[in-house]
Design an enzyme around this catalytic site. Structure first.
Site, mmCIF file in Angstrom:
data_model
loop_
_atom_site.group_PDB
_atom_site.id
_atom_site.type_symbol
_atom_site.label_atom_id
_atom_site.label_comp_id
_atom_site.label_asym_id
_atom_site.label_seq_id
_atom_site.Cartn_x
_atom_site.Cartn_y
_atom_site.Cartn_z
ATOM 1 C CG HIS A 92 -2.098 -0.903 1.088
ATOM 2 N ND1 HIS A 92 -3.038 -1.071 2.087
ATOM 3 C CD2 HIS A 92 -2.490 -1.718 0.075
ATOM 4 C CE1 HIS A 92 -3.943 -1.959 1.687
ATOM 5 N NE2 HIS A 92 -3.628 -2.363 0.481
ATOM 6 C CE LYS A 110 -11.821 -2.543 5.521
ATOM 7 N NZ LYS A 110 -11.527 -3.020 4.241
#
Length: 347
Positions: A92, A110
């Site tokens: 990420h 997430k």
């Protein structure tokens, strides 16, 4: 005690339309795009993958007009307003920084990063570039969560004492190279599912003053089971996650004047029950909108579009500070269990 308030969550179909690019065409990306296409007016205009075959297959499945081989090509696409990052969470930070450097707004699955320091790097870069960046904590944007938020804002539950949440998803594949078990890929229950339980405690009780973790590491060195005790003043949050067997997927928050119990699965559209101080049912709310499970991803997409059009760099419902604080909790819990950060996990 007062009855449950009506949700303030806007219809996701009313959000202003943006052009989305998908970075990483995996399962969650497919569900996100399907939710946008079914429940909003958002346009998914491009997909990027390191695999031409995967990108082409995703584009064919979801009628995405533009296919890019490589993430650099996706973020350089002038037709893309905002990039949805759905790669493994170990990737990420690099992926988000790539998109931000190209001037793109980002919604990042997430956990937003594998450590709090890396999350801070992402948000600092977005702030400096003047672009929107948010962790895709979709549960916060569900209608039922707004009902709970109003009870908390109004103090309807009285002095809070306890919040509980569990999310063990069932036995994980035993392949040590799998995403769930490989430490280099951010494996383990805490990084896969712990964001939900740590977020629930912080949403209801606030940032913890102390974190205690108990659990079990598996043969690869990642946590396969963990229980968190999060102390916030005189209140306590209890969170349970695991990769060895499925739990009930419920959440609650308890105060002196009553408690709320959120139905399973609490992290998706479901329902909730309000109990009085005497334990009797005071009111009941069930989601009426017909957007079950991951169809509820449409709400975070709509909230992102509204915030971007309004010129904001984040959403107040789930600000950067909350995402970082949740990862600080997970950092502390992982380290207490003996799960060390693999090489490269530094800002």
């Amino acid at each position: 005690m007062p009855l449950l308030p009506a949700t303030r969550t806007p219809d996701p179909a009313d959000a202003p339309v943006l052009r989305w690019g998908v970075l990483g065409p995996g399962e969650i990306a497919g569900d996100f795009v399907a939710a946008l296409q079914r429940h909003t007016r958002q346009r998914v205009v491009a997909v990027g993958s390191r695999s031409a075959e995967r990108a082409a297959a995703f584009a064919a499945t979801y009628a995405v007009p533009n296919v890019h081989v490589g993430y650099e090509a996706l973020v350089a696409d002038p037709e893309v307003d905002v990039v949805y990052i759905a790669t493994p969470h170990s990737e990420h930070t690099a992926n988000a920084l790539l998109a931000i450097a190209a001037g793109k707004h980002v919604l990042i699955e997430k956990p937003v990063a594998v450590t709090a320091d890396l999350a801070g790097t992402i948000f600092a870069a977005a702030e400096a570039a003047g672009v929107f960046a948010m962790e895709a904590m979709w549960t916060r944007f569900l209608p039922q969560t707004d009902v709970v938020a109003q009870l908390l804002e109004d103090g309807a539950l009285g002095r809070l004492s306890l919040a509980t949440a569990d999310f063990a998803g069932g036995p994980a594949p035993r392949d040590p190279s799998s995403r769930l078990l490989d430490p280099a890929q951010g494996g383990g229950a805490l990084l896969d599912l712990g964001v939900y339980v740590a977020w629930w405690s912080q949403f209801t009780l606030g940032t913890p003053d102390a974190v205690t973790a108990r659990g079990a590491l598996g043969p690869t060195g990642v946590d396969e089971q963990a229980t968190l005790l999060l102390e916030a003043g005189e209140a306590q949050g209890i969170g349970v996650v695991g990769l060895r067997g499925r739990t009930a997927w419920r959440a609650s928050v308890v105060g002196a004047a009553g408690r709320v119990e959120v139905d399973s699965p609490y992290w998706a559209a479901s329902g909730l029950t309000l109990f009085g101080a005497d334990g009797a049912v005071a009111d009941r709310w069930e989601d009426p909108y017909g957007r079950p499970f991951r169809q509820g991803l449409c709400y975070e997409g709509a909230a992102t579009a509204r915030a971007i059009v309004e010129g904001r760099t984040g959403c107040p419902e789930h600000p950067a500070e909350r995402a970082i604080a949740v990862l600080e909790t997970l950092d502390a819990a992982r380290h207490e269990l003996g799960y060390a950060d693999p090489p490269g996990w530094t800002a």
